[in-house]
Design a protein around this motif. Structure first.
Motif, PDB file in Angstrom:
ATOM      1  N   HIS A   5       0.854  -1.180   0.000  1.00 33.78           N
ATOM      2  CA  HIS A   5       0.000   0.000   0.000  1.00 33.78           C
ATOM      3  C   HIS A   5       0.895   1.237   0.000  1.00 33.78           C
ATOM      4  CE1 HIS A   5      -3.630   2.229   1.952  1.00 33.78           C
ATOM      5  NE2 HIS A   5      -3.272   2.710   0.795  1.00 33.78           N
ATOM      6  N   ILE A   6       0.848   1.979  -1.087  1.00 32.87           N
ATOM      7  CA  ILE A   6       1.659   3.190  -1.193  1.00 32.87           C
ATOM      8  C   ILE A   6       0.746   4.397  -1.081  1.00 32.87           C
ATOM      9  CG2 ILE A   6       3.244   4.515  -2.633  1.00 32.87           C
ATOM     10  CD1 ILE A   6       3.989   1.966  -4.055  1.00 32.87           C
ATOM     11  N   ILE A   7       1.061   5.319  -0.188  1.00 31.67           N
ATOM     12  CA  ILE A   7       0.380   6.611  -0.149  1.00 31.67           C
ATOM     13  C   ILE A   7       1.384   7.639  -0.635  1.00 31.67           C
ATOM     14  CG2 ILE A   7      -0.831   8.316   1.250  1.00 31.67           C
ATOM     15  CD1 ILE A   7      -1.490   6.059   3.177  1.00 31.67           C
ATOM     16  N   SER A   8       1.083   8.274  -1.736  1.00 33.82           N
ATOM     17  CA  SER A   8       2.036   9.191  -2.339  1.00 33.82           C
ATOM     18  C   SER A   8       1.531  10.621  -2.220  1.00 33.82           C
ATOM     19  CB  SER A   8       2.225   8.832  -3.809  1.00 33.82           C
ATOM     20  OG  SER A   8       2.903   9.860  -4.483  1.00 33.82           O
ATOM     21  N   ASP A   9       2.453  11.554  -1.953  1.00 36.78           N
ATOM     22  CA  ASP A   9       2.076  12.966  -1.985  1.00 36.78           C
ATOM     23  C   ASP A   9       2.776  13.675  -3.140  1.00 36.78           C
ATOM     24  OD1 ASP A   9       4.559  12.795  -0.933  1.00 36.78           O
ATOM     25  OD2 ASP A   9       4.192  13.999   0.847  1.00 36.78           O
ATOM     26  N   GLY A  10       3.128  12.899  -4.167  1.00 41.59           N
ATOM     27  CA  GLY A  10       3.685  13.482  -5.386  1.00 41.59           C
ATOM     28  C   GLY A  10       5.185  13.665  -5.342  1.00 41.59           C
ATOM     29  N   LYS A  11       5.836  13.273  -4.252  1.00 39.67           N
ATOM     30  CA  LYS A  11       7.287  13.459  -4.174  1.00 39.67           C
ATOM     31  C   LYS A  11       8.002  12.184  -4.643  1.00 39.67           C
ATOM     32  CE  LYS A  11       7.308  17.012  -0.668  1.00 39.67           C
ATOM     33  NZ  LYS A  11       6.281  16.806   0.366  1.00 39.67           N
ATOM     34  N   LYS A  12       9.340  12.206  -4.527  1.00 38.26           N
ATOM     35  CA  LYS A  12      10.100  11.052  -5.039  1.00 38.26           C
ATOM     36  C   LYS A  12      10.093   9.883  -4.067  1.00 38.26           C
ATOM     37  CE  LYS A  12      14.386  12.913  -3.354  1.00 38.26           C
ATOM     38  NZ  LYS A  12      15.747  13.163  -3.404  1.00 38.26           N
ATOM     39  N   SER A  13       9.701  10.132  -2.811  1.00 35.38           N
ATOM     40  CA  SER A  13       9.561   9.038  -1.849  1.00 35.38           C
ATOM     41  C   SER A  13       8.107   8.950  -1.426  1.00 35.38           C
ATOM     42  CB  SER A  13      10.410   9.288  -0.604  1.00 35.38           C
ATOM     43  OG  SER A  13      11.672   9.722  -0.961  1.00 35.38           O
ATOM     44  N   PRO A  14       7.663   7.781  -1.018  1.00 39.30           N
ATOM     45  CA  PRO A  14       6.262   7.698  -0.581  1.00 39.30           C
ATOM     46  C   PRO A  14       6.039   8.439   0.738  1.00 39.30           C
ATOM     47  CG  PRO A  14       7.367   5.605  -0.257  1.00 39.30           C
ATOM     48  CD  PRO A  14       8.337   6.475  -0.974  1.00 39.30           C
ATOM     49  N   TYR A  15       4.817   8.917   0.930  1.00 37.23           N
ATOM     50  CA  TYR A  15       4.467   9.545   2.208  1.00 37.23           C
ATOM     51  C   TYR A  15       4.379   8.474   3.284  1.00 37.23           C
ATOM     52  CZ  TYR A  15       1.642  11.821   5.776  1.00 37.23           C
ATOM     53  OH  TYR A  15       1.178  12.294   6.966  1.00 37.23           O
ATOM     54  N   ARG A  16       3.800   7.347   2.904  1.00 35.48           N
ATOM     55  CA  ARG A  16       3.715   6.218   3.825  1.00 35.48           C
ATOM     56  C   ARG A  16       3.614   4.967   2.969  1.00 35.48           C
ATOM     57  NH1 ARG A  16       3.720   2.535   7.108  1.00 35.48           N
ATOM     58  NH2 ARG A  16       2.220   2.069   8.755  1.00 35.48           N
ATOM     59  N   MET A  17       4.245   3.920   3.425  1.00 39.59           N
ATOM     60  CA  MET A  17       4.165   2.670   2.682  1.00 39.59           C
ATOM     61  C   MET A  17       3.897   1.569   3.692  1.00 39.59           C
ATOM     62  SD  MET A  17       6.671   1.623  -0.285  1.00 39.59           S
ATOM     63  CE  MET A  17       6.542   0.192  -1.265  1.00 39.59           C
ATOM     64  N   HIS A  18       2.897   0.773   3.391  1.00 42.73           N
ATOM     65  CA  HIS A  18       2.553  -0.303   4.323  1.00 42.73           C
ATOM     66  C   HIS A  18       2.621  -1.635   3.600  1.00 42.73           C
ATOM     67  CE1 HIS A  18       0.706  -2.493   7.561  1.00 42.73           C
ATOM     68  NE2 HIS A  18      -0.200  -2.969   6.728  1.00 42.73           N
ATOM     69  N   PHE A  19       3.141  -2.633   4.299  1.00 41.82           N
ATOM     70  CA  PHE A  19       3.161  -3.986   3.741  1.00 41.82           C
ATOM     71  C   PHE A  19       2.204  -4.837   4.546  1.00 41.82           C
ATOM     72  CE2 PHE A  19       7.382  -2.278   2.856  1.00 41.82           C
ATOM     73  CZ  PHE A  19       7.428  -2.439   1.486  1.00 41.82           C
ATOM     74  N   ARG A  20       1.228  -5.421   3.858  1.00 45.38           N
ATOM     75  CA  ARG A  20       0.348  -6.367   4.539  1.00 45.38           C
ATOM     76  C   ARG A  20       1.014  -7.735   4.385  1.00 45.38           C
ATOM     77  NH1 ARG A  20      -1.946 -11.098   4.621  1.00 45.38           N
ATOM     78  NH2 ARG A  20      -4.077 -11.218   5.358  1.00 45.38           N
ATOM     79  N   SER A  21       1.791  -8.101   5.388  1.00 45.11           N
ATOM     80  CA  SER A  21       2.579  -9.317   5.197  1.00 45.11           C
ATOM     81  C   SER A  21       1.771 -10.535   5.610  1.00 45.11           C
ATOM     82  CB  SER A  21       3.880  -9.240   5.984  1.00 45.11           C
ATOM     83  OG  SER A  21       3.606  -9.156   7.345  1.00 45.11           O
ATOM     84  N   PRO A  22       1.903 -11.638   4.850  1.00 53.36           N
ATOM     85  CA  PRO A  22       1.090 -12.818   5.141  1.00 53.36           C
ATOM     86  C   PRO A  22       1.409 -13.435   6.496  1.00 53.36           C
ATOM     87  CG  PRO A  22       2.758 -13.295   3.482  1.00 53.36           C
ATOM     88  CD  PRO A  22       2.773 -11.820   3.691  1.00 53.36           C
ATOM     89  N   GLY A  23       2.683 -13.400   6.887  1.00 57.68           N
ATOM     90  CA  GLY A  23       3.068 -14.046   8.134  1.00 57.68           C
ATOM     91  C   GLY A  23       2.394 -13.443   9.352  1.00 57.68           C
ATOM     92  N   PHE A  24       2.206 -12.134   9.337  1.00 61.13           N
ATOM     93  CA  PHE A  24       1.640 -11.456  10.504  1.00 61.13           C
ATOM     94  C   PHE A  24       0.212 -11.923  10.762  1.00 61.13           C
ATOM     95  CE2 PHE A  24      -0.210  -7.811  12.750  1.00 61.13           C
ATOM     96  CZ  PHE A  24       0.719  -7.679  13.757  1.00 61.13           C
ATOM     97  N   ALA A  25      -0.582 -11.985   9.682  1.00 58.89           N
ATOM     98  CA  ALA A  25      -1.961 -12.440   9.853  1.00 58.89           C
ATOM     99  C   ALA A  25      -2.007 -13.915  10.204  1.00 58.89           C
ATOM    100  CB  ALA A  25      -2.757 -12.163   8.578  1.00 58.89           C
TER     101      ALA A  25
END
Lengths: 185, 375
Positions: free
Chosen positions: B322-342
């Motif tokens: 999940h990438i949340i971008s604010d138009g810059k060269k790096s993401p504003y926030r990036m989340h990984f929904r990893s299978p192991g955690f669930a």
């Protein structure tokens, strides 16, 4: 005279036949102790992340580090001689690593495998939780670079450690943990 | 002990006690710490304590450019390195609205399936070890080395490949690639039945796994379990089928579904999945189309404002980026929904009431990679 060959070409001593079927071995204590220690290094599997897979690969069929006397991998520190730090050490893990090291019997050696254990590796910048090198926690004997190092690199590192052990002078040897917390080299 | 002896034993009261499993424990496959509440040998409660390999990957992505992020995901689930890289690349490509060439799609799929095979092989080896059969480890690693050699030839690395980049792949496949893959498939087709002979039909192993650690379909869904662990309970959750990405829409393969949902069923899923993976590779390996290996992108990728989500099927379940971008060269926030955690969240539910030894077998068949859980 076949005994020297039986003991291997690197046996550090002279075997003299006593004439009655027995043999007399002439060697120095240092040499024979180091010979024994270097040829039966029992590693503690301390695999925290990716390097652990390459360490397993080194222990398995193709690379097989049993050839060099390291086959008995121990999951418990009490039976291990060398701790192979295979992976990243984070702040929460650091006290555990120190505890494992303290639980090991003397003499003990530490191999830092991979970039993370050497310096934090890919997690050096911008990471709030990674210890930037296992040598902040415990004294390290051999560093093996790579991310992860190839099995051949790990083997070479372990052979380096054997060489280091063979060159030890046991009468003047100091425990590496003495003065480590005070920052002494 | 005879039954009579058991009954005349003084009826003492047992007490619950607490024991630590991990963080340095060979059966947790890494540095997971389980706080176990036991009554005798019966598991009363399993309380996972995470964070022993939390490397702040999600925070680091906020400082890196999109091209630099890819290499961090290698180290997340290092047994599905190619698939993780693919997930990030697909998410970025979704944001850039670029279409990669057919060649890239097919090579990505072949690489992903080879990764799945090598991950399942390693899993098979260590599952045997966890249940007391050391030979499996040697067999699995012997065959795994062939895949490592294939990866090394094309990608230059054995484990953390970092081969896919947003827009395509780093460089073209090695001329030997197709030959080597075909050799491997021919070799592994003769070896996989050996795996069955060695472990699947082993009496001790069957007794350790059959009828133990049930997970119902409803529970699997409500805990968010994905991957072979959920499919064993009959949950159809294969992203390769549900939302095909790369070249999965042009190949034929079965989604393996179990019926019982016990430990042996979860084991069987992965063995059958290996056959399907080989089947997928066979369909594609002779038909790698010609084409560009990289789509045209700017040197510094900037995603437009917005949120982008991409799901892929890794060797242990659904990975969401999940990438949340604010138009810059790096993401504003990036989340990984990893299978192991669930998947880890269901351990307490599944293992309750079973013995400690069963807990080890249950953990093995959910196939945890701890850096994937902790990130």
């Amino acid at each position: 005279m076949g005994m020297k060959e039986d003991l291997g070409p690197d046996f550090p001593g002279k075997v003299i036949p006593a004439g009655n079927g027995g043999n007399i071995v002439v060697t120095s204590l240092d040499a024979i102790i180091n010979w024994g220690r270097s040829n039966s290094l029992w590693p503690l599997y301390f695999g925290t992340s990716c390097c652990a897979i390459e360490m397993m690969q080194t222990g398995a069929a193709k690379h097989d580090w049993a050839r060099f006397g390291m086959e008995v991998a121990r999951p418990t520190p009490r039976q291990a001689d060398v701790i192979v730090i295979a992976g990243t050490i984070v702040n929460k893990m650091a006290p555990v690593l120190r505890r494992l090291y303290d639980q090991m019997a003397e003499p003990k050696y530490v191999v830092a495998m991979g970039a993370c254990a050497i310096s934090g590796g890919p997690f050096f910048y911008n990471s709030y939780s990674v210890v930037k090198g296992a040598d902040h926690v415990i004294p390290v004997d051999v560093y093996i670079p790579g991310c992860p190092p190839r099995p051949e690199a790990l083997l070479e590192g372990m052979i380096m450690l054997q060489k280091k052990i063979r060159a030890t002078n046991n009468s003047t040897k100091v425990n590496p943990i003495d003065g480590f917390d005070e920052g002494k080299p | 002990m005879r039954q009579e002896e058991l009954t005349i034993r003084p009826q003492g009261k047992t007490e619950e006690y607490f024991i630590n499993m991990g963080p340095q424990h060979p059966a947790t496959h890494g540095v997971l710490r389980l706080l176990l509440t036991l009554d005798g040998e019966i598991v009363k409660k399993v309380d996972p304590d995470l964070g022993y390999i939390h490397r702040s990957i999600e925070k680091m992505t906020e400082h890196d450019t999109y091209r630099q992020i890819v290499h961090l995901t290698d180290r997340m689930d290092y047994l599905s390195a190619h698939i993780n890289n693919e997930a990030v690349c697909l998410a970025v490509e979704k944001g850039l609205e670029i279409e990669v060439s057919d060649r890239v799609k097919v090579v990505r799929t072949i690489m992903a399936e080879l990764t799945r095979l090598s991950s399942h092989m390693l899993w098979w080896g260590v599952t045997g070890m966890d249940t007391g059969a050391l030979t499996t480890f040697m067999y699995a690693f012997r065959d795994r080395e062939m895949i490592n050699d294939i990866f090394e030839e094309t990608c230059g690395a054995r484990l953390t490949m970092n081969y896919f980049v947003p827009g395509g792949m780093m460089w073209d496949i090695h001329p030997n690639f197709q030959k080597r893959v075909k050799e491997f498939i021919a070799h592994f087709k003769t070896k996989l039945p050996e795996y069955d002979l060695l472990l699947s039909d082993n009496v001790i192993f069957r007794k350790r796994t059959e009828g133990i650690g049930f997970l119902t379909k409803e529970d699997a869904i409500s805990f968010g379990v994905t991957g072979p662990g959920a499919r064993a309970s009959g949950v159809s959750c294969d992203i390769r089928k549900k939302q095909p990405y790369s070249a999965y829409d042009r190949v034929q393969f079965k989604e393996i579904l179990g019926t019982v949902g016990d430990t042996f069923d979860r084991y069987r899923m992965r063995i059958l999945e290996m056959w399907e993976s080989m089947h997928i590779i066979e369909q594609l390996i002779d038909n790698i189309p010609e084409g560009e290996i990289q789509a045209k992108t700017n040197a510094v990728i900037k995603l437009p404002k917005g949120e982008f989500y991409q799901r892929v099927e890794t060797a242990r379940g659904e990975l969401g980026v999940h990438i949340i971008s604010d138009g810059k060269k790096s993401p504003y926030r990036m989340h990984f929904r990893s299978p192991g955690f669930a998947n880890l969240s269901v351990i307490d539910h599944v293992a309750r009431g079973w013995k400690v030894g069963d807990l080890v077998a249950i953990m093995a068949t959910f196939d945890f990679v701890i850096p994937d859980i902790d990130r």
